[in-house]
Design an enzyme around this catalytic site. Sequence first.
Site, PDB file in Angstrom:
ATOM      1  N   GLY A 162      45.412  50.721  59.807  1.00  0.00           N
ATOM      2  CA  GLY A 162      46.433  50.699  60.847  1.00  0.00           C
ATOM      3  C   GLY A 162      47.808  50.328  60.320  1.00  0.00           C
ATOM      4  O   GLY A 162      48.830  50.759  60.859  1.00  0.00           O
ATOM      5  N   THR A 165      43.389  59.386  64.335  1.00  0.00           N
ATOM      6  CA  THR A 165      42.653  58.170  64.656  1.00  0.00           C
ATOM      7  C   THR A 165      41.981  57.704  63.384  1.00  0.00           C
ATOM      8  O   THR A 165      42.025  58.383  62.367  1.00  0.00           O
ATOM      9  CB  THR A 165      41.597  58.416  65.752  1.00  0.00           C
ATOM     10  OG1 THR A 165      41.200  57.161  66.281  1.00  0.00           O
ATOM     11  CG2 THR A 165      40.380  59.131  65.233  1.00  0.00           C
TER      12      THR A 165
END
Length: 182
Positions: free
Chosen positions: A162, A7
């Site tokens: 990301g 994450t």
Amino acid sequence: MEQFHGTTILSVRRGNQVVIGGDGQVTLGNTVMKGNARKVRRLYKDKVIAGFAGGTADAFTLFERFEAKLEMHQGHLIRAAVELAKDWRTDRILRRLEAVLAVADSKASLIITGNGDVIEPEESLIAIGSGGPFAQAAARALMENTQLSAKEIVQKSLTIAGDICIYTNNNLTIEELNDEGK
């Protein structure tokens, strides 16, 4: 069994604003299990924001414990973090939890690690998780070279992370606190 991991959580403090954001991807091995997990949330009467990286079930356990410490210490962030870290070091079950928390209130930002450490970062910037180094590099560059708000820096930096990190997606959750008294 393989561990859920990966994450990116980023916290930026600028002016009277502190922001924590995170992506929504949960990965098991090389498979995306969920793309819209909420890894950032508000705690203690909306006066504290927190994000986690690491095992999902472990992090929820830590959120619950941390929130209980906040209640016990009437929202005092540093005292609650230190007490949680003490428990983390001495409790046999907690010691096995694999997660890192990034927590902030209007005055302080802290990292609480799986080793039971409480760290106040330099430069009002926290980046944890697999995409943390990418988000941190982007955030530092934006903080040093732009006048963007803390929220804009978190959004742009997490988007960059990301795009680079396979364990991070662009389904972002962002929470902010503003201290009007500053």
